[in-house]
Write a protein that holds these residues in place. Sequence first.
Motif, short mmCIF file in Angstrom:
data_model
loop_
_atom_site.label_atom_id
_atom_site.label_comp_id
_atom_site.label_asym_id
_atom_site.label_seq_id
_atom_site.Cartn_x
_atom_site.Cartn_y
_atom_site.Cartn_z
N PRO A 225 0.81 -1.23 0.00
CA PRO A 225 0.00 0.00 0.00
C PRO A 225 0.83 1.27 0.00
CG PRO A 225 -0.09 -1.10 2.14
CD PRO A 225 0.56 -2.06 1.19
N ASN A 226 2.08 1.20 0.46
CA ASN A 226 2.95 2.38 0.48
C ASN A 226 3.79 2.51 -0.77
OD1 ASN A 226 2.12 2.82 3.22
ND2 ASN A 226 3.66 1.32 3.87
N GLY A 227 3.75 1.52 -1.65
CA GLY A 227 4.64 1.52 -2.79
C GLY A 227 6.08 1.31 -2.33
N THR A 228 7.02 1.59 -3.23
CA THR A 228 8.44 1.36 -2.95
C THR A 228 9.26 2.58 -3.31
OG1 THR A 228 8.24 -1.03 -3.36
CG2 THR A 228 10.45 -0.07 -3.49
N LEU A 229 10.01 3.07 -2.35
CA LEU A 229 11.03 4.08 -2.62
C LEU A 229 12.30 3.37 -3.04
CD1 LEU A 229 10.40 6.18 0.58
CD2 LEU A 229 10.14 7.09 -1.74
N ALA A 230 12.96 3.88 -4.08
CA ALA A 230 14.22 3.31 -4.54
C ALA A 230 15.27 4.42 -4.57
CB ALA A 230 14.07 2.69 -5.92
N VAL A 231 16.42 4.16 -3.98
CA VAL A 231 17.51 5.13 -3.91
C VAL A 231 18.77 4.52 -4.49
CG1 VAL A 231 19.00 6.48 -2.37
CG2 VAL A 231 16.54 6.32 -1.90
N SER A 232 19.44 5.28 -5.32
CA SER A 232 20.73 4.91 -5.88
C SER A 232 21.80 5.81 -5.28
CB SER A 232 20.70 5.08 -7.41
OG SER A 232 21.99 4.94 -7.97
N ALA A 233 23.04 5.31 -5.22
CA ALA A 233 24.17 6.11 -4.74
C ALA A 233 25.41 5.76 -5.55
CB ALA A 233 24.41 5.89 -3.25
N TYR A 234 26.44 6.59 -5.40
CA TYR A 234 27.63 6.47 -6.23
C TYR A 234 28.53 5.29 -5.87
CZ TYR A 234 31.79 8.30 -8.76
OH TYR A 234 32.86 8.49 -9.59
N ASN A 235 28.66 4.99 -4.58
CA ASN A 235 29.70 4.06 -4.16
C ASN A 235 29.29 2.60 -4.28
OD1 ASN A 235 27.86 4.16 -1.92
ND2 ASN A 235 29.47 3.30 -0.61
N THR A 236 28.11 2.32 -4.81
CA THR A 236 27.66 0.94 -4.95
C THR A 236 26.71 0.82 -6.13
OG1 THR A 236 26.43 -0.86 -3.86
CG2 THR A 236 25.80 1.39 -3.28
#
Length: 427
Positions: A319-330
Motif C-alpha cells: 500500500p505504500n509503494g516502494t522508494l528506490a535510492v541509488s548512490a555512487y559508491n555501490t
Amino acid sequence: MSPAQPGARSGAAQRSRPASLLFLLLALVVAAATVVLPAAGRAHAVSRPSQTMYTPPSGAPSPGSLYPRGLRLKYNGSANGTILATFEQYTNGTPVFPIYRSTDNGNSWSKISDVADTQNGWGMRWEPELFELPTAMGDFPAGTILAAGASVPADRSAIKIDVYASTDRGQTWSFVSNIATGGAAFDTNGNTPVWEPFFLVSGGKLIVYYSDQRDTAHGQKVVHQVSTDVRTWGPVVDDVAMPTYSNRPGMPTVARMPNGNFLMTYEYGGAPEGNFSVYYKISSDPEAFGSVTGIPLRSTDGVVPRSTPYVTWLPTGGPNGTLAVSAYNTGDLFLNTQNGAANTWTRISSNVASGYSRGMVPLADGHSLLVLSGGNGGSNLSNPVTYSTIDLGGGTSDGATYTVSNAGSGLKLTIAGGSTTNGTYAT
C-alpha cells in the motif's frame, strides 16, 4: 558537489517464496523476468542485461559521459509511455545535452535533438534535469518538457542554472528562464557556484531544488525556489543548511509518497557516518524541508550509501509503494516500502554499473525500474551511457503475492491450470 572531471567535481567519494521446477524454467525462458523478496540484507533479482545508449567518440575528453537523466511521458496523449533521456556529453566543442528517445519501453534508443545554450554561448555543460509539466503553467501547456542544467564557460569562471522548454515532445527547444547564477564553478568552499537542479510540481507551483555555495555562512547548502509560470522565480529558501561552515550538503532529489509526504535525499559532506553519506528528510510540505532534521539512510544490514543519491517512487510493493535510492559508491539500490521509515531500508543488486549520479525512471507497468549510468568521474576515461531494467516485482508486502513479468514488454507470465486457492504454489 559537482563536477567530477579532473580538477572539477569533488564529492564523488573517490570522489522467498518457494517455487517448482516449472516455475524456474519459465523464469529462464523469459530471461528478463524477476522476483524481488523483502529481506534483512541484500536481495537478489534477475534483470534485463545492461545495454549501451551512447559511446563517446574517439578523442572525447574524459570522462566521456556522466550524470544521465530520464523521464517517461505521462501527459502527452498518444505519446505517453515514451521515454526521454539525456546526460553530460563531454566534447572538444561547445557542450550540449543530447536528447535520446525510446518508444519501446527502453529496449532501444535514438537521438532526436540537442539542448543547446542559446543565451550565454558557454554550452550546457553539467547536471541536466528533465521534467514534464503535469498541468498547464503560465503559457506552457500540460505535457511541456523542461530541460535545465548548468551553463558554464570552458574556463569555469561562472555558472548559470538555465531552463529550456519543448512543446513538441523533445524535438525542439527554446530558452525560458535563468533560475540562479553563481560565480566560479569550482566546488571548494569559498567559491560561489550553484549546482544540480531538480524539479517537482506541488500545489500548482513548480519547485526547483539545487545546491548553493553563494551564502558566506555555509560552504554549501541545499535550497529551493518556486515559480508559477516557469519564467520568474521566487526567493531562495534553505532546505538543508548545516551549522558547521565546512559541511557540504548537496545533490537533492525528491519523491512524493502516497501518504502525502515527500522524501528528499541528499549527500552530506562531513557526515559522521562517512564523508558524503546519503541522508534524507521527510516532510508533508515540499517547501518546508528546512524545518526537518535529516537522518542517514542505513540499510537493515548496516550499510550507509555515499555520494550522488537519486530517489524515485514506484507503486509496487504494498500500500505504500516502494522508494528506490541509488548512490555512487555501490551498484546496489536501497528500497523502502514503509514510507521511508528508518531501519526499514533493504538492499538489492542492480544490473547497471555504479556511476556518478545515476538516473532512474519507473516504467508504466508500475514495478519495473529503468536505471541509467554514465560511469565514474576521473582522468583517462571514456564512459558510455549504459542502462538496464530491474523488476521490483508485484508484491504488496509481507506474505503477499508476487508478479513474474517480462521486463522488456511488461507482460506477465501465466501458468495454465494453476489453482486460485490462496497460498497454493506454482506447479
